[in-house]
Design an enzyme around this catalytic site. Structure first.
Site, PDB file in Angstrom:
ATOM      1  CG  ASP A 100      -4.302   2.578   2.248  1.00 33.68           C
ATOM      2  OD1 ASP A 100      -3.500   2.228   1.388  1.00 33.68           O
ATOM      3  OD2 ASP A 100      -5.079   1.776   2.815  1.00 33.68           O
ATOM      4  CB  ALA A 157      16.441  -9.375  -4.834  1.00 31.85           C
ATOM      5  CG  HIS A 191      -2.006  -0.952   1.237  1.00 32.88           C
ATOM      6  ND1 HIS A 191      -3.309  -0.608   1.529  1.00 32.88           N
ATOM      7  CD2 HIS A 191      -2.035  -2.272   0.954  1.00 32.88           C
ATOM      8  CE1 HIS A 191      -4.079  -1.684   1.437  1.00 32.88           C
ATOM      9  NE2 HIS A 191      -3.328  -2.708   1.103  1.00 32.88           N
TER      10      HIS A 191
END
Length: 498
Positions: free
Chosen positions: A128, A356, A25
């Protein structure tokens, strides 16, 4: 002169962004906030200290480039909910108990955030979806509230349609298929693939009722999607939810495209000269390696890790697999350690622990596809890189995203995940077997249909780049939304003056 300055201050649009602290989010909302700032808006992001740390460098860089953007810090009530300092994000929840404490801490911020809204005098709140109460906050201030939805249009439309029609309640078994009513495509799902709160009617669904009720009462909705990807569901959203929406995605590639460096914002230090995985990847042929990553909230249990390892190995295809180290689970670690050594020896696979630089890897010419949990940000990143997907949804709205990728866009091979279940909720885990995993990898990497999927994914990749360029759909939507909020601000000032 003073008058000119005055009208300039009035023209300056102030927009406050309130992200929810979980990566799926928060990251797209921060990128959206940065895009607003790059288009002349005065932006304030409300965040707690540990969460702000993950994006503050990007905000500081934007600020030094002359954009009006800043972070407004709010202390997190760690001690009050019994958490150690710095545990403020859903991704830090390693148990159901911890997750509950973090959620409680987040909900305790409500009063402080409401006071901040009063102080900041925003012209608009972008909130949100997980903060339904901001609809009231915006109404009290007499300003628009924009509902930020961090996933696909299709998933939101699916949730609304199923809540309204409840087709799954007419089924005899959990594994019988139903069709989502009112959709432009025939999309079939089973009851088990729905979130727990959709399957049953109980308290947790009340919270979601509030979320979707607040969506309907918002001025509009903001989507990290783009017209060429989901135009039919963009249309459907308008008729199902009944509010305007603006798709301004994919926000991450858009906001980072001028940086020249596709380094993920969460990476604290620069990459070493050439990491081992990159040296290995550079020796692999184009489109020959599969990338495996299940995002920051998924935790696979031991039996599933074993099946996945064997499934990848048996496919005969090279792979890069990103795995989060689990705290103290010797069982997993010793098995994975042996597997890692074996793969290094055979030169067929590479394990990267914990973190990564996903964008760097996805855009490497050797990568030919991705195994994904169908989290929306990961799917958008794969799409931007023009990669087809092996879909392995786990929980939340990921099973809807799988249907978009497989049935609508036709760029995905399902691995056969059957149950929507968040790892922390206990109970028996259904395992996807090595045979299914091998079969999906072979289909994507070797079969004619896999090649067709790659072609379609590349077309979507081109569209995702064009849409954020001047004159593209997403670009125009952002400008149009900013202009609309400006005219609301002006008419509000006129009303107040008269």
């Amino acid at each position: 002169m003073a008058k000119a300055m005055d009208s300039e201050a009035q023209q300056q649009l102030n927009v406050t962004f309130l992200p929810y602290p979980t990566p799926g989010h928060m990251n797209p909302m921060i990128d959206a906030a940065r895009l607003f700032a790059r288009h002349g808006v005065n932006v304030t992001i409300i965040a707690t200290p540990a969460n702000a740390l993950t994006f503050q460098n990007a905000i500081d860089t934007d600020f030094t480039h002359g954009y009006h953007i800043r972070t407004q810090l709010l202390p997190f009530p760690a001690a009050q909910v019994g958490l150690p300092e710095g545990v403020e994000n859903i991704k830090d929840g390693t148990s159901l108990e911890l997750l509950g404490q973090i959620s409680r801490g987040i909900s305790m911020l409500k009063g402080h955030i409401e006071l901040l809204f009063q102080d900041l005098h925003p012209d608009c709140i972008v909130s949100d979806m997980s903060y339904p109460w901001t609809v009231e906050s915006a109404a009290e201030l007499g300003i628009p509230r924009i509902f930020f939805y961090s996933s696909s249009y299709l998933s939101d439309c699916g949730i609304h349609s199923i809540r309204r029609h409840r087709p799954h309640e007419r089924l005899v078994s959990d594994t019988d298929k139903f069709t989502i009513p009112g959709f432009p495509h025939r999309i079939e799902m089973t009851r088990l693939q729905l979130s727990n709160w959709e399957r049953v009617r109980k308290e947790v669904s009340d919270n979601f009722e509030r979320i979707f009720e607040s969506e309907r009462r918002s001025y509009g909705a903001l989507y990290n999607s783009f017209h060429e990807l989901e135009s039919e569901y963009e249309q459907l959203h308008k008729s199902i939810v009944g509010i305007k929406s603006w798709s301004i995605g994919p926000v991450s590639p858009w906001v980072n495209k001028d940086d020249g460096q596709k380094i993920n914002r969460e990476h604290k230090e620069e990459l070493p000269e050439e990491p081992e995985w990159l040296t290995w990847l550079n020796t692999e042929q184009n489109d020959s390696v599969i990338y495996v990553n299940f995002g920051s909230l998924t935790r696979l249990h031991h039996a599933q890790l074993v099946e996945l390892a064997h499934g990848l190995e048996n496919s005969g295809h090279s792979f890069i697999w990103v795995i989060r180290k689990k705290d103290g689970n010797e069982n997993d670690n010793s098995f994975l350690q042996e597997f890692e050594d074996k793969m290094k020896e055979s030169n067929k696979g590479f394990i990267i622990w914990n973190w990564a630089p996903q964008l760097l890897i996805l855009n490497h010419p050797a990568i030919g596809g991705i195994v994904s949990h169908c989290g929306w940000n990961s799917l958008l990143e794969s799409l931007s890189a023009g990669l087809p997907v092996i879909t392995w949804p786990m929980f939340a709205e990921q099973f809807y995203n799988e249907r978009l990728v497989v049935d609508v866009l036709k760029i995905g091979v399902p691995v056969g995940a059957k149950e929507n279940k968040f790892w922390a909720f206990g109970g028996e885990d259904k395992v996807v077997g090595r045979e299914e995993i091998t079969k999906a990898v072979v289909e994507l990497m070797e079969k004619e249909e896999g090649r067709e999927m790659r072609k379609r994914a590349r077309k979507l990749s081109d569209a995702s780049k064009k849409t954020t360029e001047k004159g593209g759909h997403s670009y125009n939507n952002l400008i149009q939304l900013i202009d609309e909020i400006k005219s609301l601000k002006i008419s509000k000032a006129v009303t107040e003056a008269s």
